[in-house]
Write a protein that holds these residues in place. Structure first.
Motif, PDB file in Angstrom:
ATOM      1  N   ARG A 211       0.864  -1.184   0.000  1.00  0.00           N
ATOM      2  CA  ARG A 211       0.000   0.000   0.000  1.00  0.00           C
ATOM      3  C   ARG A 211       0.900   1.233   0.000  1.00  0.00           C
ATOM      4  O   ARG A 211       1.701   1.416   0.921  1.00  0.00           O
ATOM      5  CB  ARG A 211      -0.910  -0.012   1.220  1.00  0.00           C
ATOM      6  N   ILE A 243      -2.989   4.047  -2.412  1.00  0.00           N
ATOM      7  CA  ILE A 243      -4.067   3.967  -1.425  1.00  0.00           C
ATOM      8  C   ILE A 243      -5.233   4.890  -1.765  1.00  0.00           C
ATOM      9  O   ILE A 243      -6.327   4.724  -1.220  1.00  0.00           O
ATOM     10  CB  ILE A 243      -3.577   4.253   0.014  1.00  0.00           C
ATOM     11  N   GLN A 261      -5.897   5.882   8.043  1.00  0.00           N
ATOM     12  CA  GLN A 261      -6.788   4.727   8.102  1.00  0.00           C
ATOM     13  C   GLN A 261      -6.398   3.669   7.072  1.00  0.00           C
ATOM     14  O   GLN A 261      -6.555   2.466   7.313  1.00  0.00           O
ATOM     15  CB  GLN A 261      -8.226   5.177   7.876  1.00  0.00           C
ATOM     16  N   ARG A 262      -5.851   4.098   5.932  1.00  0.00           N
ATOM     17  CA  ARG A 262      -5.470   3.147   4.880  1.00  0.00           C
ATOM     18  C   ARG A 262      -4.087   2.545   5.121  1.00  0.00           C
ATOM     19  O   ARG A 262      -3.638   1.704   4.356  1.00  0.00           O
ATOM     20  CB  ARG A 262      -5.573   3.838   3.519  1.00  0.00           C
ATOM     21  N   ASP A 263      -3.438   2.978   6.185  1.00  0.00           N
ATOM     22  CA  ASP A 263      -2.192   2.399   6.696  1.00  0.00           C
ATOM     23  C   ASP A 263      -1.175   2.086   5.594  1.00  0.00           C
ATOM     24  O   ASP A 263      -0.870   0.918   5.316  1.00  0.00           O
ATOM     25  CB  ASP A 263      -2.494   1.121   7.495  1.00  0.00           C
ATOM     26  N   THR A 296       1.424   4.668  11.264  1.00  0.00           N
ATOM     27  CA  THR A 296       1.302   3.829  10.077  1.00  0.00           C
ATOM     28  C   THR A 296       2.560   2.980   9.897  1.00  0.00           C
ATOM     29  O   THR A 296       3.652   3.325  10.371  1.00  0.00           O
ATOM     30  CB  THR A 296       1.087   4.681   8.815  1.00  0.00           C
TER      31      THR A 296
END
Length: 334
Positions: A211, A243, A261-263, A296
Motif C-alpha cells: 500500500r 491507497i 486509516q489506509r495504513d 502507520t
C-alpha cells in the motif's frame, strides 16, 4: 528526423532518460500544413508548424525536449525551486539553452514571449483565477495545447480522462504530429512501453502489493494522487497499490484521517525545492510527528522513497520512475 536517432532510442529500452537525452536536434522543416489532433477529447487544429513555443512546468517542457524540439522553444516557465528538477534532468543542456521565463506563468510573461503555441494544463499554468486560460491564449493568435493528464472531466473541474500513461503517450503522439516528428514520438513510446513491461514482470500478485501513499505536501491537508495523476500508474506498474486509487481525480487533497486509516506500507515523496518546508527531510519529519501518520507501517518502518517532481508529474521521466519504484519495492520485500 534522422534514422540514427530512432535506432538509439529503440536500443536504449532500459535507459529511458538517456534515450530522451540522445535525440538529435536536427531542426524540423518550417511551415507545414494544418494539423488536427484530439486534445482533451476535442479537435484541435494547429494552422502550421509552430516556431515560438511557450511551456509551463518542467514535465511539460521535458516532453518538448525529449522529442528534440528545443529549437522551437521561445521560453519556459515553472515553479519556484525548479532548479532541483533541472539539475536532475536528462535534458539539462536543453534547459540551459532555452530562455527561462521565471516562476510566474502570467499574461504579461506569456505575451512578452510572443508565442504561437502554448503548452500548459489546468493547474499546470491554466487557471481562471489568473486569466490564463486556453480561450485567452487564442486571443493572442496562439494555439493552446492542454496537458492530457490535466484535462477536465466534462462539467467539472476535476481532472483526468484516461489512464496516466495513456495520457503521456497521447501527448507525445499529438506533439509529434503537430511538429512533424511523429517517428521520434513513436520510437519513444515503444521504448517506454518496453521499460514499463519489464518493471511489471516482477510485480507481485494483487493481494500482496504494498500500500503506497503519494505525499506531495500538506497545507494543512495532504495533497496526493488520485487515479488520474501520473503516480497512479507509476505505483501500479511498479507492483504497488496507490491507497487513493479510488479518487476519480488527478492531483487532489484528502485528509490525514483517510491516509492513516489506509495504513500505507510505503510513502512516495515528491521532492521539490520550493522553500524549507518542502524538503524531503521536512516532509519526513512532518509525517513522523503527526499523531495519526506516525502510527502507520510506512512511518514506523521508515519506508520512504523520494523522487523529483518532474518524475512524478506527466512527462518523459515517468517510465524510469516506474523502474525506480519497482526496485525499491522489491528491495523491501514487496
Amino acid at each position: 528526423m534522422r534514422t540514427r536517432s530512432v535506432i538509439v532510442c529503440l536500443a536504449a529500452l532500459l535507459v529511458l532518460s538517456g534515450c530522451g537525452a540522445q535525440v538529435e536536434e536536427a531542426p524540423p522543416e518550417s511551415g507545414g500544413a494544418a494539423v488536427t489532433v484530439q486534445n482533451c477529447r476535442a479537435p484541435l487544429t494547429v494552422p502550421g508548424r509552430p516556431a515560438r513555443v511557450v511551456t509551463n512546468d518542467t514535465g511539460i517542457t521535458e516532453i518538448m525536449f525529449a522529442l528534440g524540439l528545443s529549437d522551437r522553444m521561445a521560453g519556459y516557465a515553472s515553479y519556484a525551486g525548479k532548479e532541483r528538477d533541472i539539475e536532475s534532468s536528462p535534458w539539462r543542456a536543453d534547459f540551459r539553452r532555452t530562455t527561462s521565463l521565471g516562476d510566474g506563468f502570467t499574461r504579461e510573461v506569456i505575451q512578452s514571449a510572443d508565442p504561437d503555441f502554448v503548452f500548459a494544463g489546468w493547474n499546470y499554468g491554466f487557471k481562471e483565477s489568473t486569466g490564463v486560460t486556453p480561450d485567452w491564449i487564442r486571443t493572442l493568435g496562439a494555439t493552446p495545447y492542454q496537458l492530457t493528464e490535466a484535462c477536465r472531466q466534462p462539467g467539472t473541474t476535476e481532472r483526468g480522462i484516461m489512464p496516466p500513461l495513456d495520457a503521456l503517450y497521447s501527448d507525445l503522439a499529438n506533439i509529434g504530429d503537430i511538429f512533424g516528428v511523429r517517428d521520434r514520438a513513436d520510437a519513444l513510446v515503444a521504448a517506454y512501453r518496453a521499460e514499463v513491461a519489464k518493471a511489471d514482470e516482477t510485480a507481485p500478485p494483487i493481494d500482496r502489493r504494498a500500500r503506497v501513499f503519494l505525499f506531495d505536501s500538506a497545507d494543512p491537508n495532504p495533497f496526493t494522487s488520485g487515479r488520474y495523476a501520473a503516480p497512479q500508474q507509476i505505483i501500479s506498474e511498479a507492483g504497488g497499490a496507490n491507497i487513493f486509487a479510488d479518487l476519480a481525480d488527478s492531483w487532489t487533497s484528502t485528509s490525514w484521517e483517510a491516509a492513516a486509516q489506509r495504513d500505507p506500507q510505503v510513502i512516495l515523496i515528491v521532492d521539490y525545492g520550493a522553500g524549507p518546508q518542502n524538503t524531503v527531510d521536512a516532509k519526513i519529519r512532518q509525517l513522523a510527528t503527526h499523531p495519526l501518520m506516525s502510527q502507520t507501517e510506512a512511518v514506523r518502518e521508515k519506508r520512504f522513497l523520494a523522487l523529483p517532481y518532474a518524475a512524478l508529474v506527466e512527462g518523459p521521466r515517468n517510465p524510469a520512475a516506474i523502474t525506480q519504484v519497482a526496485r525499491y519495492l522489491r528491495s523491501k520485500g514487496f
